[in-house]
Design a protein around this motif. Structure first.
Motif, PDB file in Angstrom:
ATOM      1  N   ILE A  61       0.743  -1.203  -0.013  1.00 40.42           N
ATOM      2  CA  ILE A  61      -0.077   0.036   0.040  1.00 40.42           C
ATOM      3  C   ILE A  61       0.871   0.963  -0.020  1.00 40.42           C
ATOM      4  O   ILE A  61       0.443   2.497  -0.432  1.00 40.42           O
ATOM      5  N   LYS A  62       2.158   1.016   0.726  1.00 38.96           N
ATOM      6  CA  LYS A  62       2.987   2.330   0.598  1.00 38.96           C
ATOM      7  C   LYS A  62       3.143   2.832  -0.645  1.00 38.96           C
ATOM      8  O   LYS A  62       3.808   3.747  -1.071  1.00 38.96           O
ATOM      9  N   ASN A  63       3.405   1.803  -1.630  1.00 37.80           N
ATOM     10  CA  ASN A  63       3.766   1.929  -3.000  1.00 37.80           C
ATOM     11  C   ASN A  63       2.892   2.727  -3.929  1.00 37.80           C
ATOM     12  O   ASN A  63       3.177   2.892  -4.930  1.00 37.80           O
ATOM     13  N   ALA A 155       0.253  -0.108  -9.276  1.00 39.23           N
ATOM     14  CA  ALA A 155      -0.609  -1.182  -9.110  1.00 39.23           C
ATOM     15  C   ALA A 155       0.230  -2.623  -9.586  1.00 39.23           C
ATOM     16  O   ALA A 155      -0.172  -3.600  -8.797  1.00 39.23           O
ATOM     17  N   GLU A 156       0.782  -3.058 -10.453  1.00 36.72           N
ATOM     18  CA  GLU A 156       1.676  -4.023 -10.617  1.00 36.72           C
ATOM     19  C   GLU A 156       2.766  -4.374  -9.666  1.00 36.72           C
ATOM     20  O   GLU A 156       2.820  -5.558  -9.464  1.00 36.72           O
ATOM     21  N   SER A 159       0.761  -5.694  -6.646  1.00 34.64           N
ATOM     22  CA  SER A 159       0.324  -7.229  -6.865  1.00 34.64           C
ATOM     23  C   SER A 159       1.771  -7.859  -6.579  1.00 34.64           C
ATOM     24  O   SER A 159       1.544  -9.158  -5.965  1.00 34.64           O
ATOM     25  N   ASP A 160       2.683  -7.494  -7.207  1.00 33.09           N
ATOM     26  CA  ASP A 160       4.142  -8.523  -7.053  1.00 33.09           C
ATOM     27  C   ASP A 160       4.562  -8.660  -5.529  1.00 33.09           C
ATOM     28  O   ASP A 160       4.731  -9.489  -5.102  1.00 33.09           O
ATOM     29  N   ILE A 161       4.328  -7.522  -4.771  1.00 28.23           N
ATOM     30  CA  ILE A 161       4.796  -7.555  -3.450  1.00 28.23           C
ATOM     31  C   ILE A 161       3.881  -8.612  -2.691  1.00 28.23           C
ATOM     32  O   ILE A 161       4.199  -9.187  -1.868  1.00 28.23           O
ATOM     33  N   LEU A 162       2.591  -8.369  -2.879  1.00 31.20           N
ATOM     34  CA  LEU A 162       1.619  -9.358  -2.012  1.00 31.20           C
ATOM     35  C   LEU A 162       2.042 -10.811  -2.583  1.00 31.20           C
ATOM     36  O   LEU A 162       2.038 -11.968  -1.732  1.00 31.20           O
TER      37      LEU A 162
END
Length: 834
Positions: A61-63, A155-156, A159-162
């Protein structure tokens, strides 16, 4: 006649313009990316893992850029279990299992995430500016294309972080997922109808200050929209008391009471509004100065100033990002009484979180409308509260239902929370994914914990899926299942070996149905005869080994040339006549091989001897082709003569299956008999079996109930436990004082320990079942329920009175076990209903 009703078409009010490039575009120029979120299964996550999940959400979310709305939407809908498998394709017990669970209600969970890029003006709008209040919606244009590109890239990365956390998985939804097609209903139509049924048409939507109604469904809405409604302290996870004990903690997410634990149709919405944090903090600075100047007029102003300063101190001291948040629960029902119950349960669930439930009525329509996928920009600013990302994330629901294995092979268990049947693959899929390196299983449970019941259930399903099953038992635990298989296959399968005075156990080691005597078969015959001939402390000489090998080979050659019935009697007679002549012709000295002494030792097993029945069975029975075999050895496990011979026969049967049945699943399950087998010099065989069986598409399972056996036996520790990647434990409360030793021996983590000690702590009194813990490779573990139909219970039961009732009725019905079970089950159901 003029229409004076206050109606509007959905098209005129719908804030969604369309779906382009798999993004939802609103008429206010908001862009929304939609994801399906796959959360970990409930009761399988430890406190440390909840912290990892919390940290992953925080980093992701910080991203995200400013003016982004994170809307997480959890759907919980009550459904009924059904099966698509044709009953003609199922066995009698499988049909009974399906019938037992047919129409079983459960709460189905789906989780979606919407990332919406909106504008600063939209983020600040009040409820009186919502699209519901506008007569006409004119599409606007998103002019800042660079901001859109930055949002898509963020957003991409989000998704990658999660996905990298491995505890949460995101899948991007496409146009069909959002809008649907002829075969499926998309996410947007589902929300507007509150139904996932493709045949369900869109119905009238009535939005007013009194109620929100969709067709016949009426909604109730509870919110957490003010800091005064929140608890004094929160955390990512909390202790679930119903499944915890003084020695273990069962962890659930903080918001779990609003998730699967809330048993009604509902949607749990979680919003995070990412404003400009610096502007928010400056606004609070101004507000604090105003409160200070007005402090002399009201003590409330002084208190508010102190709270604002604490908020600012936290933000500046720890570098926290100021955001707004909101949470609400939308529940619905078409039954007024059911809706009243849902309303009470929603309030109680929030109270369990130490929150003050707020039942909203006047703004329910606005909150429902803004929760539409892609319409988060319509959310009214005044219904949110300021906080930081870290505490806001604690209100995210963190778990989902138990999931079925994506594999055609497996066994049926049940969800411990709702009782929904589950398909579990404990062998093939975990091997394919590298979770385990072998299919072997170690099963531990005290007497009365449901150990034999579970193993009956497991091996029955293995058998029905084409596996060859060999069981070594010491208590007639599998007699009912074996007799059922025997009656269904008309004695072509279901072989039960047991010892009684009237019908002693008997084999014929020299008979093969296909006439093949491979090296494994020859070696097993030699081992058997050597066991009859020599004591454990009397090893044979090299000359004796050669002579024995020649005798076995000579008799096998004679079997192939003649039409005589092979048996141990035939071998004895061959050794006494033909083989004696061969030794004479070769001038073999008596000191090298004493044939007379050899025959004298084997005489008790020849006709007329004390054990002449043992190796001269008249049945033309080749166990290689039999798919379900039970050796019940309780009566002979302490017999110094019979037990070693029976043990060798058992091992020879499974080794033969293992070597010769290519591409066929094999399973050997050894109950308490493994202790006796290990004592009789078979330790090396057990080691070999557990290390080698995986190479032949097989698995070795051991069942025990004595804790001291695992703690003290090096065989169990070195051979069985270390080579069993699947560990299955039943209720361990009887072993509570010794469980630390069990935990160390089995290498269980603290999370796995907590799961094991939660077994049977919160069972549903309306259902008859016992729970079982299954751990795979130290990385996957969960507790499941062993719940079966009445027909399956009567087949598996180890209660002597019930077993005798079934067996006696089957004898009266000509050995038809299925008919006997059906009749008793029907009578018991009739008695219960009366």
């Amino acid at each position: 006649m003029r229409n004076i009703l206050k109606r509007a078409t959905l098209e005129s009010k719908l804030p969604i313009l369309g779906v382009e490039n798999n993004c939802i575009l609103s008429k206010e120029a908001d862009i929304t990316l939609c994801f399906e979120v796959i959360l970990p299964e409930i009761f399988t996550v430890a406190a440390a893992e909840y912290e990892v999940i919390h940290s992953a959400w925080l980093k992701a979310i910080k991203n995200l850029p400013e003016q982004t709305i994170v809307h997480k939407q959890d759907w919980f809908t009550r459904e009924a279990f059904g099966t698509s498998t044709s009953s003609s394709e199922q066995s009698f017990l499988s049909r009974a299992f399906q019938g037992h669970f047919n129409e079983r209600p459960f709460l189905h969970h789906r989780c979606y995430l919407y990332l919406t890029k909106t504008s600063k003006q939209r983020m600040a709008q009040q409820s009186n500016f919502t699209s519901l209040c506008k007569g006409v919606l004119i599409p606007k244009e998103m002019r800042d294309k660079a901001a859109v590109q930055r949002f898509m890239e963020a957003a991409e990365q989000f998704s990658d972080i999660l996905n990298d956390s491995e505890l949460i998985q995101l899948r991007r939804l496409d146009r069909t997922d959002i809008l649907g097609d002829e075969d499926s209903q998309g996410l947007l139509p589902q929300y507007l109808s509150l139904s996932s049924d493709p045949a369900q048409p869109l119905q009238d939507i009535a939005l007013s200050a009194e109620e929100v109604r969709i067709g016949n469904k009426r909604l109730c809405l509870h919110t957490l929209s003010d800091t005064e409604d929140l608890p004094a302290s929160i955390s990512a996870a909390g202790r679930y008391e119903k499944m915890s004990s003084d020695r273990s903690d069962c962890q659930l997410s903080f918001a779990a009471p609003l998730g699967l634990l809330l048993n009604c149709d509902h949607i749990y919405n979680q919003y995070l509004f990412l404003d400009n944090s610096e502007e928010n903090l400056k606004k609070f600075e101004r507000s604090a100065r105003n409160m200070q100047s007005l402090g002399r007029y009201s003590r409330a102003n002084q208190i508010n100033k102190e709270w604002i300063e604490r908020y600012l101190n936290e933000a500046h001291s720890f570098g926290l990002q100021s955001i707004r948040a909101h949470y609400n629960v939308i529940a619905w029902s078409d039954d007024p009484l059911e809706l009243s119950r849902a309303r009470n349960e929603c309030g109680s669930a929030m109270a369990q979180m130490e929150c003050r439930p707020r039942h909203n009525t006047s703004d329910a329509a606005t909150l429902y409308w803004s929760a539409m996928p892609g319409n988060a920009g319509d959310f009214p600013h005044e219904d949110s509260f300021y906080t930081f990302i870290e505490p806001a994330l604690c209100f995210f629901n963190g778990e989902t239902n138990y999931r079925d294995s994506l594999s055609p092979f497996g066994i049926k268990m049940a969800d411990r929370l709702s009782g929904r049947p589950l398909h579990l693959d404990l062998s093939d899929l975990p091997m394919k994914r590298g979770v385990i390196t072998n299919r072997n299983k170690f099963i531990l449970g005290p007497s009365g914990s449901g150990k034999s019941f579970f193993t009956n259930h497991m091996v029955r399903q293995y058998y029905e899926q084409g596996a060859h099953v060999l069981l070594v038992d010491t208590g007639n635990s599998y007699q009912g299942l074996c007799e059922l298989i025997k009656s269904k296959t008309k004695a072509d399968d279901g072989v039960y070996f047991t010892y009684t005075e009237e019908n002693p156990i008997a084999f014929n080691p020299f008979f093969t149905e296909d006439g093949v005597f491979d090296i494994e078969k020859r070696e097993s015959i030699k081992t058997l005869i050597l066991t009859l001939w020599k004591r454990d402390d009397e090893p044979p000489t090299r000359a004796e080994e050669v002579a024995l090998s020649n005798a076995v080979s000579g008799y096998i050659a004679q079997i192939k040339q003649s039409e005589s019935h092979p048996s141990f009697n035939g071998f004895y007679e061959f050794a006494r006549t033909d083989f004696r002549e061969q030794l004479t012709q070769k001038h073999v000295r008596e000191k090298d091989f004493d044939l007379t002494g050899f025959l004298n030792v084997l005489e008790p097993y020849y006709k007329g001897g004390e054990y002449d029945y043992l190796l001269n069975s008249p049945q033309q029975l080749d166990l290689l082709a039999k798919r379900f075999i039970v050796f019940e050895i309780d009566a002979i496990k302490d017999h110094k003569v019979l037990f070693p011979i029976v043990t060798i026969i058992i091992m020879e049967v499974f080794i033969s299956k293992m070597r010769r049945l290519k591409g066929v699943r094999k399973l050997i399950l050894i109950e308490e008999a493994w202790k006796a087998i290990a004592k009789e010099g078979m330790a090396e065989y057990i080691k070999y079996l557990f290390k080698t069986v995986r190479k032949f598409f097989g698995e070795a399972n051991v069942v025990t109930q004595e804790v001291d056996d695992i703690i003290q036996s090096p065989i169990v520790k070195e051979s069985i436990i270390n080579n069993s990647d699947c560990k299955i434990l039943l209720d361990q409360r009887k072993y509570m004082n010794k469980f630390d030793q069990i935990q160390a021996m089995l290498g269980l983590s603290e999370k796995e320990k907590s799961q094991v000690l939660s077994i049977n702590l919160n069972n549903d009194p309306k259902r008859l079942y016992k729970e079982v813990w299954i751990g795979l490779g130290g990385s996957q573990s969960a507790v499941y329920a062993t719940e079966v139909s009445l027909e399956e219970y009567l087949c598996y039961t180890t209660e002597e009175s019930e077993k005798m009732e079934v067996m006696a009725l089957a004898d009266k019905l000509g050995g038809n076990m299925e008919l006997a079970i059906r009749q008793i089950a029907r009578e018991r159901r009739a008695a219960t209903s009366n």
